[in-house]
Design an enzyme around this catalytic site. Structure first.
Site, PDB file in Angstrom:
ATOM      1  N   SER A  20       8.504   7.246  -5.510  1.00  0.00           N
ATOM      2  CA  SER A  20       7.213   7.667  -5.394  1.00  0.00           C
ATOM      3  C   SER A  20       6.384   7.165  -6.009  1.00  0.00           C
ATOM      4  CB  SER A  20       7.911   8.189  -7.179  1.00  0.00           C
ATOM      5  OG  SER A  20       6.738   8.990  -8.032  1.00  0.00           O
ATOM      6  N   GLY A  75      -0.007   2.035 -14.308  1.00  0.00           N
ATOM      7  CA  GLY A  75      -0.248   2.697 -15.555  1.00  0.00           C
ATOM      8  C   GLY A  75      -0.050   4.311 -15.616  1.00  0.00           C
ATOM      9  N   ASN A 102       8.452  14.127  -9.434  1.00  0.00           N
ATOM     10  CA  ASN A 102       8.764  12.368 -10.638  1.00  0.00           C
ATOM     11  C   ASN A 102       8.368  13.064 -11.425  1.00  0.00           C
ATOM     12  OD1 ASN A 102       8.522   9.776 -11.356  1.00  0.00           O
ATOM     13  ND2 ASN A 102       9.739   8.781  -9.851  1.00  0.00           N
ATOM     14  N   ASN A 130      11.801   9.630 -14.182  1.00  0.00           N
ATOM     15  CA  ASN A 130      11.289   8.277 -14.376  1.00  0.00           C
ATOM     16  C   ASN A 130      11.756   7.442 -15.424  1.00  0.00           C
ATOM     17  OD1 ASN A 130      10.186   5.972 -13.475  1.00  0.00           O
ATOM     18  ND2 ASN A 130       8.330   6.633 -12.856  1.00  0.00           N
ATOM     19  N   CYS A 133       9.327   3.234 -15.583  1.00  0.00           N
ATOM     20  CA  CYS A 133       8.231   2.487 -15.023  1.00  0.00           C
ATOM     21  C   CYS A 133       8.420   0.762 -16.335  1.00  0.00           C
ATOM     22  CB  CYS A 133       7.287   3.601 -15.723  1.00  0.00           C
ATOM     23  SG  CYS A 133       5.447   2.783 -15.723  1.00  0.00           S
ATOM     24  N   GLY A 267       8.492   2.218   0.753  1.00  0.00           N
ATOM     25  CA  GLY A 267       7.432   2.238  -0.303  1.00  0.00           C
ATOM     26  C   GLY A 267       6.297   1.363   0.138  1.00  0.00           C
TER      27      GLY A 267
HETATM   28  O1  RRO Z   1       2.712   3.525 -12.863  1.00  0.00           O
HETATM   29  C1  RRO Z   1       2.393   2.606 -12.618  1.00  0.00           C
HETATM   30  O2  RRO Z   1       2.121   1.190 -13.069  1.00  0.00           O
HETATM   31  C2  RRO Z   1       4.720   2.664 -11.337  1.00  0.00           C
HETATM   32  C3  RRO Z   1       5.140   3.164 -12.140  1.00  0.00           C
HETATM   33 BR1  RRO Z   1       5.309   5.276 -13.180  1.00  0.00          BR
HETATM   34  C4  RRO Z   1       6.996   3.020 -11.483  1.00  0.00           C
HETATM   35  O3  RRO Z   1       7.256   3.539 -12.023  1.00  0.00           O
HETATM   36  N1  RRO Z   1       6.843   2.094 -10.805  1.00  0.00           N
HETATM   37  C5  RRO Z   1       5.854   1.427 -10.815  1.00  0.00           C
HETATM   38  O4  RRO Z   1       5.613  -0.235 -10.100  1.00  0.00           O
HETATM   39  N2  RRO Z   1       4.766   1.549 -11.579  1.00  0.00           N
END
Ligand code: RRO
Length: 304
Positions: A20, A75, A102, A130, A133, A267
């Site tokens: 994701s 974020g 997600n 999720n 995070c 990823g």
């Molecule tokens: O958006 C993010 O900073 C972020 C998310 Br949602 C996540 O699940 N994992 C990540 O490394 N960054």
């Protein structure tokens, strides 16, 4: 051997999907046109985290490159549920593979609202929760605590018949205990690892580089951690597992399958090579054929 896999009742052409937030299929379609759809790199598409309300995300800088990966502090920028449903979902539903959405909430009620909304959409094959995070405090607390994860599942499980995948955080004391709690409370599958909390300093000022101060480490730097955590989770549960963390080659994917992953997600490597998913799937098929393995190790459900 056919590379096709059944994942929670969803038929996939091969076992490689995306992590994701690491591949923007809408932007890629704009950049590459229909060639992207003709040779889509993944067997299913997992979209970037959706929250109930729109979010701007963290202030820049949001990325720091490491010798073997990167740190992100994005974020959770997104259009929110309404924006996603009206603008993104129609485009993602046109992809030639099943769609996994997600979602993340800042309370159980928020997650419940998201799950209810997506539950009604036929375009969505499964939901990934999720709870991992590393940049938002509630995400970390939920995913690091078996009781919080169980309480979340107990709240949302009755709201949908779609498969619920729980994305686990590596920033937990006992990932096996969190995995077991998720299984007992009704999760259909688990995915791991999300990023590991880290930080970088601006070499000129000595101050934190990232706008969000800390971020999540990903890429080859975390591959060994992913291998150990997937193995721990495989020992703890019988659920299907999506393994990820630093996968760059078919051999990396096979390693995760050997310790118990049913699917593998690519990823960070997709930032370097947008076609990485397809390449990894082809390399995996080659390495499996040349070594005469039919799969990695048998998942725990079949080992017991
Ligand atoms: O958006 C993010 O900073 C972020 C998310 Br949602 C996540 O699940 N994992 C990540 O490394 N960054």
């Amino acid at each position: 051997m056919s590379a096709a896999v059944d994942f929670c009742g969803i038929e996939l052409a091969h076992p490689i999907i995306n992590g994701s937030g690491t591949f923007d299929a809408i932007a890629a379609h704009r950049a590459f046109g229909d060639a992207l759809l003709d040779a889509f790199p993944f067997a299913a598409f997992v979209s970037k985290t959706v929250t109930l309300a729109p979010r701007q995300g963290n202030p820049p800088p949001r990325l720091w490159e490491l010798p073997s990966g990167m740190i992100n502090s994005i974020g959770l920028p997104n259009k929110g549920l309404e924006g996603y449903l009206s603008e993104d979902l129609p485009q993602l539903a046109a992809l030639p593979v099943p769609l996994i959405v997600n979602v993340m909430g800042f309370s159980r009620d928020e997650v419940a609202e998201l799950v209810t909304a997506f539950s009604e959409r036929d375009e969505v094959s499964a939901l990934e929760l999720n709870v991992s995070c590393p940049n938002v405090e509630t995400g970390l607390v939920m995913g690091a605590d078996p009781f919080e994860v169980a309480a979340l599942l107990e709240r949302v499980r009755p709201l949908t018949t779609k498969p619920l995948i729980v994305k686990l955080t590596p920033n937990a004391t006992d990932v096996g205990a969190v995995a077991s709690a998720a299984e007992e409370a009704g999760a259909n599958a688990l995915s791991l690892i999300n990023t590991i909390r880290g930080m970088a300093l601006d070499p000129r000022t000595g101050e934190p580089w990232l706008g969000g101060t800390t971020g999540g480490v990903s890429g080859p730097a975390v591959r060994a951690v992913a291998l150990a955590q997937v193995r721990t989770v495989r020992e703890a549960v019988s659920l299907p597992v999506i393994g990820m963390g630093g996968v760059q080659t078919g051999r990396d994917a096979l390693d995760l399958m050997r310790v118990g992953a049913d699917l593998v997600a690519v990823g960070t490597e997709s930032f370097r090579d947008p076609a990485a998913g397809k390449r990894v799937a082809a390399e995996l098929a080659d390495v499996v054929r040349s070594r005469g393995v039919t799969r990695g190790v048998a998942p725990a459900s079949r080992r017991r």
